[in-house]
Design an enzyme around this catalytic site. Structure first.
Site, mmCIF file in Angstrom:
data_model
loop_
_atom_site.group_PDB
_atom_site.id
_atom_site.type_symbol
_atom_site.label_atom_id
_atom_site.label_comp_id
_atom_site.label_asym_id
_atom_site.label_seq_id
_atom_site.Cartn_x
_atom_site.Cartn_y
_atom_site.Cartn_z
ATOM 1 N N PRO A 67 -29.115 -7.762 -14.061
ATOM 2 C CA PRO A 67 -28.709 -8.879 -13.224
ATOM 3 C C PRO A 67 -29.189 -9.931 -12.058
ATOM 4 O O PRO A 67 -29.307 -9.108 -11.321
ATOM 5 C CB PRO A 67 -26.490 -9.146 -13.342
ATOM 6 C CG PRO A 67 -26.807 -7.628 -13.687
ATOM 7 C CD PRO A 67 -28.385 -6.465 -13.690
ATOM 8 N N ARG A 68 -29.427 -11.122 -11.776
ATOM 9 C CA ARG A 68 -29.044 -11.378 -10.237
ATOM 10 C C ARG A 68 -28.083 -11.316 -9.570
ATOM 11 O O ARG A 68 -26.935 -11.098 -9.818
ATOM 12 C CB ARG A 68 -29.063 -13.266 -10.740
ATOM 13 C CG ARG A 68 -30.412 -14.050 -11.609
ATOM 14 C CD ARG A 68 -29.923 -15.647 -11.662
ATOM 15 N NE ARG A 68 -30.610 -15.927 -12.767
ATOM 16 C CZ ARG A 68 -31.381 -16.930 -12.691
ATOM 17 N NH1 ARG A 68 -31.237 -18.088 -11.729
ATOM 18 N NH2 ARG A 68 -32.393 -17.938 -12.890
ATOM 19 N N GLY A 69 -29.288 -10.549 -7.956
ATOM 20 C CA GLY A 69 -28.618 -10.593 -7.075
ATOM 21 C C GLY A 69 -28.664 -8.549 -6.893
ATOM 22 O O GLY A 69 -27.965 -7.973 -5.903
ATOM 23 N N CYS A 70 -28.587 -8.096 -8.363
ATOM 24 C CA CYS A 70 -28.816 -6.810 -8.089
ATOM 25 C C CYS A 70 -30.421 -6.373 -7.286
ATOM 26 O O CYS A 70 -31.098 -6.752 -7.465
ATOM 27 C CB CYS A 70 -29.111 -6.320 -9.185
ATOM 28 S SG CYS A 70 -27.447 -5.789 -10.226
ATOM 29 N N VAL A 71 -30.162 -5.530 -6.508
ATOM 30 C CA VAL A 71 -31.163 -4.755 -6.096
ATOM 31 C C VAL A 71 -31.508 -3.546 -6.726
ATOM 32 O O VAL A 71 -30.918 -2.568 -7.312
ATOM 33 C CB VAL A 71 -31.378 -4.934 -4.296
ATOM 34 C CG1 VAL A 71 -31.386 -5.960 -3.313
ATOM 35 C CG2 VAL A 71 -29.947 -4.520 -4.031
#
Length: 104
Positions: free
Chosen positions: A100-104
């Protein structure tokens, strides 16, 4: 892009091991991916995975943790219990979807 063999299936993956082609995913692959991260899939896990895949098919994006919680009316705390430590990342991994976007 590279390939790896998981559960007897050769799959296309990115540098972090996430599937790059969601059509290569099936329930056998999900079980093998879950085992790799120490998760044993039960009915509640399958509900989450089904939601993730359906949302991804509709929107082209992997749902965030909050979206899964809201969409399934499941507390975030419960998602942490089902997929410990980094649930959004682990849910996407087992569902055969991009991180997901925003996951590092």
């Amino acid at each position: 892009m590279s390939t790896t063999t998981i559960g007897g299936h050769t799959l296309s993956v990115d540098q972090e091991g996430f599937l790059t082609d969601p059509t290569e995913w099936n329930e056998e692959v999900a079980v093998a991916l879950a085992e790799q991260i120490g998760v044993t899939l039960e009915s509640e896990h399958w509900t989450v995975l089904g939601f993730l895949r359906a949302e991804h098919a509709k929107t082209g994006e992997t749902p965030t943790l909050r979206r899964v919680s809201t969409g399934l009316d499941v507390p975030v705390k419960r998602l942490f219990e089902l997929f410990p430590v980094k649930p959004a990342k682990k849910m996407a991994y087992v569902a055969g979807l991009p991180k997901p976007r925003g996951c590092v």
